[in-house]
Design a protein around this motif. Structure first.
Motif, PDB file in Angstrom:
ATOM      1  N   ARG A 109       0.813  -1.219   0.000  1.00  0.00           N
ATOM      2  CA  ARG A 109       0.000   0.000   0.000  1.00  0.00           C
ATOM      3  C   ARG A 109       0.848   1.271   0.000  1.00  0.00           C
ATOM      4  O   ARG A 109       0.398   2.333   0.449  1.00  0.00           O
ATOM      5  CB  ARG A 109      -0.986   0.019   1.168  1.00  0.00           C
ATOM      6  N   GLN A 110       2.068   1.193  -0.492  1.00  0.00           N
ATOM      7  CA  GLN A 110       2.879   2.387  -0.661  1.00  0.00           C
ATOM      8  C   GLN A 110       2.888   2.802  -2.134  1.00  0.00           C
ATOM      9  O   GLN A 110       2.851   1.953  -3.031  1.00  0.00           O
ATOM     10  CB  GLN A 110       4.324   2.156  -0.212  1.00  0.00           C
ATOM     11  N   PHE A 111       2.939   4.101  -2.352  1.00  0.00           N
ATOM     12  CA  PHE A 111       3.105   4.682  -3.682  1.00  0.00           C
ATOM     13  C   PHE A 111       4.479   5.344  -3.669  1.00  0.00           C
ATOM     14  O   PHE A 111       4.676   6.387  -3.054  1.00  0.00           O
ATOM     15  CB  PHE A 111       1.993   5.701  -3.942  1.00  0.00           C
ATOM     16  N   VAL A 112       5.444   4.709  -4.303  1.00  0.00           N
ATOM     17  CA  VAL A 112       6.853   5.090  -4.187  1.00  0.00           C
ATOM     18  C   VAL A 112       7.346   5.711  -5.483  1.00  0.00           C
ATOM     19  O   VAL A 112       7.189   5.123  -6.569  1.00  0.00           O
ATOM     20  CB  VAL A 112       7.726   3.870  -3.837  1.00  0.00           C
ATOM     21  N   ALA A 113       7.943   6.885  -5.384  1.00  0.00           N
ATOM     22  CA  ALA A 113       8.581   7.539  -6.519  1.00  0.00           C
ATOM     23  C   ALA A 113      10.072   7.235  -6.509  1.00  0.00           C
ATOM     24  O   ALA A 113      10.724   7.359  -5.463  1.00  0.00           O
ATOM     25  CB  ALA A 113       8.368   9.047  -6.454  1.00  0.00           C
ATOM     26  N   ILE A 114      10.604   6.844  -7.655  1.00  0.00           N
ATOM     27  CA  ILE A 114      12.050   6.741  -7.836  1.00  0.00           C
ATOM     28  C   ILE A 114      12.466   7.897  -8.721  1.00  0.00           C
ATOM     29  O   ILE A 114      12.023   8.006  -9.874  1.00  0.00           O
ATOM     30  CB  ILE A 114      12.452   5.396  -8.471  1.00  0.00           C
ATOM     31  N   THR A 115      13.286   8.775  -8.180  1.00  0.00           N
ATOM     32  CA  THR A 115      13.690   9.980  -8.896  1.00  0.00           C
ATOM     33  C   THR A 115      15.203  10.032  -9.020  1.00  0.00           C
ATOM     34  O   THR A 115      15.927   9.261  -8.391  1.00  0.00           O
ATOM     35  CB  THR A 115      13.181  11.240  -8.175  1.00  0.00           C
ATOM     36  N   GLY A 116      15.660  10.986  -9.828  1.00  0.00           N
ATOM     37  CA  GLY A 116      17.092  11.170 -10.022  1.00  0.00           C
ATOM     38  C   GLY A 116      17.355  11.717 -11.407  1.00  0.00           C
ATOM     39  O   GLY A 116      16.494  11.652 -12.290  1.00  0.00           O
ATOM     40  N   PRO A 117      18.546  12.254 -11.625  1.00  0.00           N
ATOM     41  CA  PRO A 117      18.879  12.793 -12.953  1.00  0.00           C
ATOM     42  C   PRO A 117      18.973  11.684 -13.997  1.00  0.00           C
ATOM     43  O   PRO A 117      19.038  10.495 -13.663  1.00  0.00           O
ATOM     44  CB  PRO A 117      20.239  13.469 -12.720  1.00  0.00           C
ATOM     45  N   SER A 118      18.968  12.071 -15.256  1.00  0.00           N
ATOM     46  CA  SER A 118      19.136  11.101 -16.335  1.00  0.00           C
ATOM     47  C   SER A 118      20.438  10.334 -16.140  1.00  0.00           C
ATOM     48  O   SER A 118      21.480  10.914 -15.795  1.00  0.00           O
ATOM     49  CB  SER A 118      19.153  11.813 -17.691  1.00  0.00           C
ATOM     50  N   GLY A 119      20.373   9.025 -16.333  1.00  0.00           N
ATOM     51  CA  GLY A 119      21.558   8.196 -16.179  1.00  0.00           C
ATOM     52  C   GLY A 119      21.871   7.811 -14.753  1.00  0.00           C
ATOM     53  O   GLY A 119      22.928   7.220 -14.485  1.00  0.00           O
ATOM     54  N   SER A 120      20.960   8.092 -13.822  1.00  0.00           N
ATOM     55  CA  SER A 120      21.233   7.792 -12.413  1.00  0.00           C
ATOM     56  C   SER A 120      20.914   6.351 -12.027  1.00  0.00           C
ATOM     57  O   SER A 120      21.213   5.940 -10.909  1.00  0.00           O
ATOM     58  CB  SER A 120      20.436   8.749 -11.510  1.00  0.00           C
TER      59      SER A 120
END
Length: 241
Positions: A38-49
């Motif tokens: 029940r988590q909504f998780v964002a994976i973020t980071g610059p291009s190529g990360s």
């Protein structure tokens, strides 16, 4: 509650992916990540990360060079190819930036593809479920159309329906709104939000949009293939189930 249900639904333990070559390329390095139900998780980071590389490891679309991926308490590194494929079909649903619908098939036939691969129900039941999923996403009148006959936002909704075909508890999305206009992007985001809040699923989504990431429950930020921050959003943070 079983031990598997009480623990993370998916977990990376020291997951590393290195592309071999004259000069080896490290895509992700020593990733420890536990995602609860029940988590909504964002994976973020610059291009190529390493965002998509991490998602492909979590989705069993790639295999770690070192470390392991655990799904519902099972170490997938101990599985053979058939077990991994069956786990992927039954437990995971995928939504990509580009819908990857087959142009020669109707929308209903596209949504039914994962069900046909899993082969757990008769064809008529697959068709009924596919049409029901399309109807639930506002596409009732389009079931017999082909992908080129509908808009880009509608095609992405079909991709979400396809991801839900086998009723997986976990949805993995790679830039699911990246190719959409702002209105369609919001519609798809809200569908994913509802899958968590209404249906009790878990969603892990790679996104470049900080505005969308701020509306998820948790943000995992990567730089150069490593997690540099992992924080819950205070306004939405759920208790791990």
């Amino acid at each position: 509650m079983s031990a598997a249900a009480a623990g993370p639904i998916i977990e990376a333990r020291g997951a590393t992916r290195i592309l071999p070559g004259v000069v080896p390329v490290t895509l992700v390095a020593d990733i420890d990540l536990a995602v609860h139900r029940r988590q909504f998780v964002a994976i973020t980071g610059p291009s190529g990360s390493g965002k998509s590389s991490l998602l492909y490891l979590l989705g069993l679309l790639d295999v770690p060079t070192a470390g392991s991926i655990w799904i519902e308490g099972r170490d997938t590194q101990t599985m053979d190819d058939d077990e991994r494929a069956a786990t992927r079909l039954a437990t995971l649903g995928f939504v990509f930036q580009f819908h990857f619908l087959l142009p020669e098939l109707t929308l209903t036939q596209n949504v039914a593809l994962p069900m046909r691969a899993l082969a757990r129900m008769p064809l008529r039941q697959m068709t009924e479920r596919a049409e029901g999923l399309l109807e639930s996403l506002g596409l009732k009148d389009h079931c017999h159309k082909r992908p080129e006959q509908i808009s880009g936002g509608q095609r992405q909704r079909v991709a979400v329906a396809r991801a839900l075909a086998n009723d997986p508890p976990l949805i993995l999305a790679d830039e699911p709104t990246g190719s959409l206009d702002s209105k369609s992007s919001e519609q798809v985001f809200q569908i994913l939000r509802d899958l968590v809040d209404r249906d009790g699923r878990t969603v892990v989504a790679v996104t470049h949009s900080m505005e969308l990431a701020d509306r998820m429950d948790r943000r995992v930020h990567l730089v150069d293939g490593r997690i540099v921050s992992d924080r819950l959003q205070p306004q939405r943070a759920p208790e791990p189930a």
